[in-house]
Design an enzyme around this catalytic site. Structure first.
Site, PDB file in Angstrom:
ATOM      1  N   TYR A 134      -0.580 -44.472  63.838  1.00  0.00           N
ATOM      2  CA  TYR A 134      -1.618 -43.437  63.836  1.00  0.00           C
ATOM      3  C   TYR A 134      -1.266 -42.391  62.789  1.00  0.00           C
ATOM      4  O   TYR A 134      -0.122 -41.926  62.726  1.00  0.00           O
ATOM      5  CB  TYR A 134      -1.738 -42.772  65.213  1.00  0.00           C
ATOM      6  CG  TYR A 134      -2.825 -41.716  65.269  1.00  0.00           C
ATOM      7  CD1 TYR A 134      -4.160 -42.064  65.106  1.00  0.00           C
ATOM      8  CD2 TYR A 134      -2.505 -40.364  65.448  1.00  0.00           C
ATOM      9  CE1 TYR A 134      -5.162 -41.097  65.148  1.00  0.00           C
ATOM     10  CE2 TYR A 134      -3.504 -39.392  65.496  1.00  0.00           C
ATOM     11  CZ  TYR A 134      -4.827 -39.765  65.344  1.00  0.00           C
ATOM     12  OH  TYR A 134      -5.812 -38.813  65.374  1.00  0.00           O
ATOM     13  N   ASP A 143       5.494 -41.129  57.688  1.00  0.00           N
ATOM     14  CA  ASP A 143       4.725 -40.148  58.445  1.00  0.00           C
ATOM     15  C   ASP A 143       5.634 -39.603  59.555  1.00  0.00           C
ATOM     16  O   ASP A 143       5.823 -40.244  60.590  1.00  0.00           O
ATOM     17  CB  ASP A 143       3.462 -40.805  59.018  1.00  0.00           C
ATOM     18  CG  ASP A 143       2.582 -39.805  59.741  1.00  0.00           C
ATOM     19  OD1 ASP A 143       3.065 -38.678  60.010  1.00  0.00           O
ATOM     20  OD2 ASP A 143       1.423 -40.139  60.052  1.00  0.00           O
ATOM     21  N   LYS A 194       3.002 -30.768  63.355  1.00  0.00           N
ATOM     22  CA  LYS A 194       3.593 -30.369  64.647  1.00  0.00           C
ATOM     23  C   LYS A 194       4.749 -29.378  64.508  1.00  0.00           C
ATOM     24  O   LYS A 194       4.518 -28.213  64.254  1.00  0.00           O
ATOM     25  CB  LYS A 194       3.988 -31.621  65.438  1.00  0.00           C
ATOM     26  CG  LYS A 194       2.754 -32.564  65.571  1.00  0.00           C
ATOM     27  CD  LYS A 194       2.781 -33.456  66.740  1.00  0.00           C
ATOM     28  CE  LYS A 194       1.685 -34.514  66.667  1.00  0.00           C
ATOM     29  NZ  LYS A 194       0.656 -34.424  67.646  1.00  0.00           N
TER      30      LYS A 194
HETATM   31  N1  PLP Z   1       0.454 -38.664  62.044  1.00  0.00           N
HETATM   32  C1  PLP Z   1       1.046 -38.878  63.226  1.00  0.00           C
HETATM   33  C2  PLP Z   1       2.250 -39.769  63.292  1.00  0.00           C
HETATM   34  C3  PLP Z   1       0.563 -38.254  64.381  1.00  0.00           C
HETATM   35  O1  PLP Z   1       1.152 -38.482  65.559  1.00  0.00           O
HETATM   36  C4  PLP Z   1      -0.562 -37.412  64.273  1.00  0.00           C
HETATM   37  C5  PLP Z   1      -1.098 -36.739  65.466  1.00  0.00           C
HETATM   38  O2  PLP Z   1      -0.654 -36.905  66.567  1.00  0.00           O
HETATM   39  C6  PLP Z   1      -1.137 -37.218  63.025  1.00  0.00           C
HETATM   40  C7  PLP Z   1      -0.610 -37.849  61.925  1.00  0.00           C
HETATM   41  C8  PLP Z   1      -2.313 -36.314  62.873  1.00  0.00           C
HETATM   42  O3  PLP Z   1      -1.929 -35.007  63.069  1.00  0.00           O
HETATM   43  P1  PLP Z   1      -3.005 -33.887  63.487  1.00  0.00           P
HETATM   44  O4  PLP Z   1      -3.441 -34.230  64.875  1.00  0.00           O
HETATM   45  O5  PLP Z   1      -2.258 -32.603  63.372  1.00  0.00           O
HETATM   46  O6  PLP Z   1      -4.117 -33.991  62.500  1.00  0.00           O
END
Ligand code: PLP
Length: 425
Positions: free
Chosen positions: A143, A235, A264
């Protein structure tokens, strides 16, 4: 437990917010979500006054649970009362970038943005601009936020958008492969390596259960990307400053990605994202380079203060050691309970994240997203999670999201949680 006020709020919310929420996963619980009223250390109190041990923890941005250390609160308040933003650069952005560059091995330079989604969108644009190629490889079940290039389903040969509203032609540029499968990604690079701009991968799949890398997987991906002139993007929106402490997962696993996306924890509980890497790549962003990137709220002083102060406090107070030790205590207790009460289930996680996979008998070790999906996810959602909530333990909204250990959690919270797992599993 009484949930009347949550039910009434949800009823009102359904008239003005689609699905009653502002982020899809919050509406995933049945029959309706509990509305939060306040936090207290490792606990959250809902709109009806029910108190839970909180392992959802805002879905990851809270290293200190709901108690902000005094220097962090002071920094937030001082920056909030001073403006709070200017549309001009500020010193705190420079200080925060310097801190991150000092601690995260592959990062020399950063662009701050406002969410993890924005970070992955911008990182892919940068990778495509840098390489002059269009294709990106992602992991099935990985994700990367609500963004067009990564909301896909299928496999390397048949890929389509996973949401209406995304043109099928976008998905044609994305190649999903199973996580932890050396052969699948090697084959993709053998066939299309010259077209691939980047591999975008979470160091640990943290939104599809928790799936840790098998030996050499990341090394294989690092070698393939290097050999074929593609960028490796890690990521670290979830793992950043949580797994591997201040060095992040890349320090723990000893891999130097070309780009890293953060979110985060880097914002200390406020909206944030960032893209980091060596200057030779990150300077591709405007205005030093040509790859367009901009944002009114990017590098927001309040967020920068919250992020910098909370990570500085962690550096000075052994916070990660405490969180990881408590996480291990919890996982160890869970392993014992699972062995006795549900031997086919598997305890997953590392440092400050944990989960129990409801794997079916004979399923074998969880290695990728498909293995997690094949578990008893309905039981988790409809029976187990609500029963845990009744016991005063709040878990993530579905079987796929990580659960988070923070500095505010105590050994008593761990004991209470283990007792509830024992009663409920
Ligand atoms: N990348 C990862 C691994 C995530 O877990 C998330 C959200 O949980 C995102 C990107 C997207 O982040 P945001 O919800 O701050 O847009």
């Amino acid at each position: 437990m009484n949930h009347e006020r949550s039910r009434d709020l949800y009823d009102r919310a359904l008239s003005v917010l689609p699905g009653g929420v502002n982020s899809a996963v919050r509406g995933a619980t049945e029959p309706y979500p509990f509305f939060a009223e306040s936090g207290d250390g490792g606990h959250v109190i809902d709109a009806d006054g029910n108190r839970y041990v909180d392992w959802l923890m805002g879905l990851g941005p809270l290293l200190y649970g709901h108690d902000t250390p005094e220097p962090v609160s002071a920094a937030i308040q001082s920056h909030a009362s001073q403006g709070p933003l200017y549309g001009m650069p500020t010193e705190i952005e420079v200080e925060h970038a310097e801190f991150v560059a000092r601690h995260v091995p592959s990062v020399e330079m950063l662009r701050f943005v406002n969410s993890g989604t924005e970070a992955t969108v911008s990182a892919l644009r940068l990778a495509r601009g840098h390489t002059g190629r269009d294709k990106v490889v992602v992991m099935q079940g990985g994700y990367h936020g609500a963004q067009e290039s990564t909301l896909v389903e299928g496999d390397a040969d048949h890929v389509q958008p996973s949401s209406p509203g995304i043109p099928a032609s976008f998905a044609q540029h994305t190649i999903p492969v199973p996580f932890n499968d050396h052969d699948a990604i090697t084959e993709v690079f053998e066939e299309r390596g010259h077209e691939i701009a980047a591999v975008l991968v979470e160091p640990i799949l943290a939104n599809q259960g928790i799936v840790t890398p098998v030996e050499d997987y990341h090394e294989t991906v690092r070698d393939l990307t290097e050999d074929h002139g593609a960028l490796l993007i890690w990521d670290e929106v979830i793992t950043g400053f949580r797994v591997g402490g201040l060095q992040c997962a890349q320090g723990k696993y000893g891999i130097d990605p070309d780009l890293t996306t953060f979110g985060k924890l880097i914002g200390g509980g406020f909206p944030v994202g960032a893209i980091g890497g060596p200057a030779g790549i990150v300077e591709g962003f405007t205005p030093s380079g040509d790859v367009f990137q901009a944002g009114t709220f990017s590098g927001h002083p309040v967020t920068m203060a919250a992020g910098l102060e909370s990570l500085t406090y962690a550096a000075e107070n052994d916070i990660h050691e405490h969180v990881s030790a408590l996480g291990e205590q919890l996982r160890e207790g869970l392993r014992e309970i699972v062995a006795e009460r549900a031997p086919s289930y598997q305890v997953a996680g590392v440092d400050g994240i944990f989960k129990v996979h409801f794997t079916r008998e004979g399923a074998g070790e969880v290695r990728n997203a498909a293995d997690v999906k094949a578990g008893e996810t309905d039981r988790w959602r409809s029976v187990f999670r609500p029963a845990m909530a009744e016991e005063g333990i709040l878990l993530s909204q579905n079987q796929f999201e990580s659960q988070f250990v923070t500095y505010a959690h105590t050994e008593d919270d761990v004991e209470e949680t283990l007792t509830a797992y024992e009663a409920t599993l």
